[in-house]
Design an enzyme around this catalytic site. Structure first.
Site, mmCIF file in Angstrom:
data_model
loop_
_atom_site.group_PDB
_atom_site.id
_atom_site.type_symbol
_atom_site.label_atom_id
_atom_site.label_comp_id
_atom_site.label_asym_id
_atom_site.label_seq_id
_atom_site.Cartn_x
_atom_site.Cartn_y
_atom_site.Cartn_z
ATOM 1 N N ARG A 1 -21.121 5.756 -24.556
ATOM 2 C CA ARG A 1 -22.189 4.815 -24.218
ATOM 3 C C ARG A 1 -22.967 5.346 -23.024
ATOM 4 O O ARG A 1 -22.376 5.752 -22.016
ATOM 5 C CB ARG A 1 -21.606 3.437 -23.894
ATOM 6 C CG ARG A 1 -22.688 2.381 -23.601
ATOM 7 C CD ARG A 1 -22.090 0.988 -23.482
ATOM 8 N NE ARG A 1 -21.253 0.856 -22.291
ATOM 9 C CZ ARG A 1 -20.506 -0.216 -22.035
ATOM 10 N NH1 ARG A 1 -20.483 -1.227 -22.902
ATOM 11 N NH2 ARG A 1 -19.779 -0.280 -20.939
ATOM 12 N N HIS B 1 -4.200 -9.796 -7.238
ATOM 13 C CA HIS B 1 -4.093 -8.339 -7.276
ATOM 14 C C HIS B 1 -2.728 -7.890 -7.794
ATOM 15 O O HIS B 1 -2.609 -6.913 -8.534
ATOM 16 C CB HIS B 1 -4.359 -7.762 -5.882
ATOM 17 C CG HIS B 1 -5.648 -8.243 -5.295
ATOM 18 N ND1 HIS B 1 -5.853 -8.365 -3.951
ATOM 19 C CD2 HIS B 1 -6.782 -8.651 -5.887
ATOM 20 C CE1 HIS B 1 -7.067 -8.822 -3.735
ATOM 21 N NE2 HIS B 1 -7.651 -9.007 -4.892
ATOM 22 N N GLU C 1 -25.545 -6.444 -28.653
ATOM 23 C CA GLU C 1 -24.972 -7.333 -27.641
ATOM 24 C C GLU C 1 -25.964 -8.369 -27.141
ATOM 25 O O GLU C 1 -25.597 -9.288 -26.418
ATOM 26 C CB GLU C 1 -24.431 -6.517 -26.465
ATOM 27 C CG GLU C 1 -25.444 -5.615 -25.820
ATOM 28 C CD GLU C 1 -24.844 -4.721 -24.753
ATOM 29 O OE1 GLU C 1 -23.779 -5.074 -24.197
ATOM 30 O OE2 GLU C 1 -25.437 -3.661 -24.466
ATOM 31 N N CYS D 1 -16.421 -3.315 -30.422
ATOM 32 C CA CYS D 1 -15.771 -2.664 -29.277
ATOM 33 C C CYS D 1 -15.445 -3.655 -28.166
ATOM 34 O O CYS D 1 -15.122 -3.255 -27.050
ATOM 35 C CB CYS D 1 -16.635 -1.523 -28.734
ATOM 36 S SG CYS D 1 -18.273 -2.034 -28.191
ATOM 37 N N ARG E 1 -16.975 4.298 -21.617
ATOM 38 C CA ARG E 1 -17.836 3.612 -20.653
ATOM 39 C C ARG E 1 -18.188 4.569 -19.515
ATOM 40 O O ARG E 1 -17.388 4.808 -18.619
ATOM 41 C CB ARG E 1 -17.112 2.387 -20.093
ATOM 42 C CG ARG E 1 -16.678 1.368 -21.143
ATOM 43 C CD ARG E 1 -15.984 0.204 -20.439
ATOM 44 N NE ARG E 1 -15.605 -0.869 -21.334
ATOM 45 C CZ ARG E 1 -14.376 -1.033 -21.827
ATOM 46 N NH1 ARG E 1 -13.418 -0.171 -21.504
ATOM 47 N NH2 ARG E 1 -14.108 -2.041 -22.627
ATOM 48 N N ASN F 1 -18.229 -9.072 -26.055
ATOM 49 C CA ASN F 1 -18.063 -9.753 -24.765
ATOM 50 C C ASN F 1 -19.405 -10.280 -24.264
ATOM 51 O O ASN F 1 -19.548 -11.449 -23.897
ATOM 52 C CB ASN F 1 -17.454 -8.809 -23.726
ATOM 53 C CG ASN F 1 -16.051 -8.357 -24.117
ATOM 54 O OD1 ASN F 1 -15.410 -8.961 -24.951
ATOM 55 N ND2 ASN F 1 -15.596 -7.282 -23.503
ATOM 56 N N ASP F 2 -20.414 -9.399 -24.228
ATOM 57 C CA ASP F 2 -21.742 -9.831 -23.776
ATOM 58 C C ASP F 2 -22.429 -10.707 -24.815
ATOM 59 O O ASP F 2 -23.096 -11.689 -24.465
ATOM 60 C CB ASP F 2 -22.615 -8.616 -23.454
ATOM 61 C CG ASP F 2 -22.470 -8.165 -22.008
ATOM 62 O OD1 ASP F 2 -22.176 -9.031 -21.151
ATOM 63 O OD2 ASP F 2 -22.651 -6.978 -21.721
ATOM 64 N N ARG G 1 -19.697 -14.716 -18.452
ATOM 65 C CA ARG G 1 -18.383 -14.075 -18.473
ATOM 66 C C ARG G 1 -17.731 -14.188 -17.108
ATOM 67 O O ARG G 1 -18.356 -14.015 -16.078
ATOM 68 C CB ARG G 1 -18.535 -12.580 -18.803
ATOM 69 C CG ARG G 1 -18.935 -12.288 -20.219
ATOM 70 C CD ARG G 1 -19.256 -10.818 -20.392
ATOM 71 N NE ARG G 1 -18.134 -9.956 -20.064
ATOM 72 C CZ ARG G 1 -18.213 -8.631 -20.058
ATOM 73 N NH1 ARG G 1 -19.339 -8.024 -20.363
ATOM 74 N NH2 ARG G 1 -17.156 -7.903 -19.765
#
Length: 849
Positions: free
Chosen positions: A609, A466, A708, A779, A573, A731-732, A742
């Site tokens: 999105r 953290h 994706e 993106c 997002r 990413n996906d 991921r």
């Protein structure tokens, strides 16, 4: 402080145990390893003179405890005891406790200042927790029967404040826990917070491990149930509100107790898993200065005893006051940081905050004040240190890392209880200093962020802790894992590190120091220069205009995008904006949330999105059935279609938003073109409704597909025919194409979007967009990778959407590239790439040229 000596036939084993203790209990334990024979102590055996030397090294008026493994180690230790009797009169005890477990138990007592007798007793009980958990203890003796194990270990109710007898009637709910790391701190906190408003009595039992039942009120009690993934758990709900509590628990189960399957979103995470024993990058930036050590800046824990009951009451009042003040300080910090951190990290901090009000912890501290005559600071330190050690001893790596949560809260309260309550004060020349600490906690990072200091050098810590997440958000340079160089650092006059590469320099030569300082100055100058030019367009050397957009999820992100010079918002997002809603938001609530978030960007283009939840992004107001693999389940567009009422209100809010903002609508988790046809039909229907209701809105609006899923990339020509633009979610797409989840650190080598398989599946989609004369963008995180930018532009992409802080750097990079000189050789070599490393090498070459 009692000294501790560990004797083993294997010197490496003894030294490794010493390292374990210093990492888990504290670096200031007075401890020494002995064992091994031969010139370098690498051969198995023990030597009385070696043990004698270790004893004298840690000798103390409070005494020395010696633990041995077996056989000749015992004989050698006894001989060493006779030898040291000629040199020291301090108490010396040889103990038959197990080496590893006993030494850890002893170290906890040493850390809190216990006497030699208590340290020895703790060591002798070192095996008890493991024996009780595995149920392999020998038949109990009369002594053991007189001292039964703790109630939570033998399946009885843990007495906590306000616990009532369990009625025999009520509702029961048995569930199989699917959280990746079981009910760790954050999901347990979500359970406690959810149940707080109800008057029902809720008991929870781990049926698989035969632990409990306990009242679902304490984080510590829940942690002691050791609920892991796959465990069968039973809830017994009785009393008033039992129906409502039952429904609430059932709702939590459906969303995995609000626990995301993947890791928290991070600002610039380290690129690779650190090698064992080596420093690793935590937060970018070059720092150079003289080392100062945290323990030298903190006041010691008070050592006075509590003689009687009136004095104990005074100490408990001190504790209550400190807890109240700490909670307020924690709440203030939470409020201040909530605009800088993602919702996942904020949920973790909120869970930490619950430790301050945990009645089991408070009761254990109160018992130590009354029974062991410890002052409030000593008792708090003792209990929280023990809880951290318990957490550190579990098998799951993620759960072990949560021991830092207990140490963080321990420090927060101790800062108030210490006799010297001054805040951390750095030397006058702190601007030339590097703070060295065992690990960077959120409160420490927050404190340091308001001071003038070069950076943080952690002896241990972690790249995903953290504190590390907060350091990156605050742009505070840091590295971790420098424990192996701890002695050198303590003796150094100057240290330096690169927080992006994880490089550490100790007492660099004048020539090397000049090089480091030049690199530091160059890095700062480059960023300042890029920032000064960030509001200008990014045009390549051969005249191509590249749109550099920013990813965003909140009003603060949008403001940051504007500040750093983003040409547009390339990905907004929605799910992050909706985290604040506990219940299904109305159309008006959604519209208001969007309008507030996008206000700083004015009329500039925003690619919004549609709500993309499921997978690693659950939300409490939409019920998602349990799925064996949520990343391949009901998420994105699929989830919207399966919740038609919410889908309609969501799409209506977006159309109404488009009346005041320049909006493009991006559709997540598209599988084929039929889904887009269905969605456009629904938009048309909602448009007619809004017209009849005379509500301002915009339709038609541009609608694009997120590429994706492998199917959307393969069918890109058909999908492009139904789209106004395309956007790659790399990413996906990477996790789906390479079959690598991921956030799984064991699969980091498969998490590179520059893998040839990803590029090969993307190239036809780029060509399909070019053929249809529609824009296509990236993106994912790969857009802010300098080695990837030449590749992406060479493949024909002209739109990149990246993190806001990276916009100035990427714009500056684009201006240095000649795409025409990249595209031709890339086309020639494209089919020869076999690994991501091959592609990256091409990218490096393009940057050099």
């Amino acid at each position: 402080m009692v000294g501790l000596v560990l004797v083993s036939h294997s010197r490496r084993l003894a030294e490794a145990t010493v390292d374990l203790i210093k990492r888990t209990i504290g670096p200031d334990i007075s401890i020494a390893a002995a064992g091994g024979v031969g010139g370098d102590r690498s051969e198995l055996g023990t030597d009385a003179l070696d043990i004698q030397e270790a004893i004298l090294k840690v000798r103390s008026p409070e005494g020395v405890l010696v633990l041995m493994d077996m056989g000749s180690a015992i004989l050698s230790a006894e001989t060493a005891k006779e030898l040291v009797s000629f040199e020291m009169t301090d108490p010396l005890v040889l103990c038959s406790a197990p080496l590893v477990e006993g030494s850890i138990a002893a170290a906890v007592q040493i850390q809190i200042g216990s006497a030699l007798t208590e340290v020895t007793a703790a060591a002798q009980q070192g095996l008890a927790p493991k024996q009780e958990q595995l149920a392999d203890t020998a038949p109990s003796s009369p002594d053991e029967q007189a001292c039964p194990p703790e109630p939570w270990r033998r399946g009885e109710l843990i007495p906590t404040s306000g616990t009532e007898p369990v009625p025999t009637e009520g509702k029961k709910l048995e569930v199989n826990i699917q959280n990746q790391h079981g009910l760790h701190l954050r999901p347990a906190a979500n359970l406690i917070k959810t149940l707080a408003p109800f008057k029902a009595t809720v008991q929870i039992e781990n049926l698989s491990a035969k632990r409990g039942p306990i009242a679902a009120k304490s984080l510590v009690d829940l942690a002691r149930l050791q609920i892991r993934r796959g465990d069968q758990v039973r809830f017994d709900i009785t009393g008033p509100d039992q129906e409502a509590a039952f429904t609430a628990i059932n709702g939590l189960v459906k969303i995995n107790f609000g626990d995301n399957a993947g890791p928290a979103a991070r600002t610039g995470p380290p690129a690779a898993v650190p090698a064992a024993g080596q420093p690793f990058p935590v937060s970018a930036g070059i720092a150079i200065g003289y080392p100062i050590f945290l323990e030298q800046l903190e006041a010691p824990i008070p050592s006075y005893t509590v003689p009687d009951e009136p004095a104990a009451s005074v100490e408990f009042e001190k504790l209550q006051g400190a807890l109240d003040r700490a909670e307020k300080a924690f709440a203030s910090r939470f409020e201040r940081l909530q605009r800088q951190l993602d919702p996942e990290t904020l949920a973790i901090l909120e869970a930490q905050r619950l430790i301050l009000t945990d009645q089991t912890i408070i009761a254990e501290v109160q018992n130590r004040i009354h029974d062991q005559h410890e002052n409030a600071a000593q008792a708090w330190h003792s209990v929280l240190t023990g809880l951290a050690a318990e957490q550190e001893a579990v098998s799951d790596e993620y759960l072990r890392a949560r021991a830092a949560d207990f140490r963080e809260i321990r420090s927060l309260v101790l800062n108030d209880l210490r006799e010297d309550k001054e805040k951390l004060v750095l030397p006058d020349n702190g601007a030339n200093a590097i703070l060295v600490c065992d690990e960077l906690t959120p409160s420490l990072a927050d404190t340091i962020s308001s001071t003038v200091i070069q950076g943080i050098l952690q002896l241990h810590g972690g790249p995903t802790s953290h504190g590390a997440i907060l350091a990156r958000a605050l742009r505070l340079p840091s590295i971790g894992g420098a424990a192996s160089a701890g002695d050198q650092i303590r003796q150094a006059a100057l240290v330096a590190f690169d927080g992006e590469k994880g490089t550490l320099w100790i007492d660099p030569s004048p020539e090397l120091r000049a090089t480091i300082e030049a690199a530091q100055a160059a890095s700062r100058s480059a960023f300042e220069a890029a920032l000064a030019q960030s509001q200008e367009p990014a045009k390549t050397k051969d005249g191509l205009l590249i749109n550099i957009a920013a990813n965003a999820g909140s009003r603060e992100d949008v403001a940051s995008a504007s500040r750093y010079g983003a040409d547009s918002i390339g990905l907004f997002r929605s799910e992050f904006l909706f985290q604040k809603f506990d219940q299904l938001p109305s159309e008006e609530e959604q519209l208001t949330a969007y309008q507030d978030a996008l206000a700083p960007f004015g009329s500039r283009l925003v690619t919004l999105r549609l709500l993309d939840i499921g997978g690693d992004k659950p939300l409490p107001f939409l019920s998602i059935p349990h799925e064996a693999n949520p990343f391949l389940g009901v998420r994105g567009l699929r989830l919207l279609f399966q919740n038609p009422d919410f889908c309609r209100s969501h799409l209506r809010a977006v159309l109404r938003l488009a009346a005041d903002h320049q909006i493009r609508i991006l559709v997540p988790m598209v599988t084929d073109h039929a889904e887009l046809i269905q969605l456009r039909k629904l938009f048309e229907e909602l448009h007619q409704e809004l017209v009849s209701e005379k509500l301002p809105h915009t339709w038609p609006a541009p609608v694009g597909a997120m590429i994706e899923t492998p199917s959307s990339a393969i069918l890109a020509d058909q999908i492009a025919a139904e789209s106004d633009f395309l956007s790659f979610g790399t990413n996906d797409l990477t996790q789906y194409v390479l079959c690598a989840e991921r956030g799984n650190p064991a699969l980091n080598q498969y998490a590179d979007a520059l893998h040839p398989a990803i590029l090969r599946i993307c190239r036809p989609a780029i060509e399909a967009a070019q053929k249809r004369k529609i824009s296509v963008s990236v993106c994912g995180e790969i857009g802010s990778d300098p080695q990837a930018v030449p590749i992406l532009l060479g493949l024909g992409l002209r739109d990149l959407s990246i993190t806001s802080a990276a916009v100035p750097k990427i714009k500056a990079l684009v201006r240095e590239l000649d795409v025409a000189q990249i595209a031709a050789p890339l086309a020639e070599k494209f089919d020869t790439f076999g690994t991501a490393a091959d592609v990256r090498e091409f990218g490096k070459t393009a940057l050099r040229e």
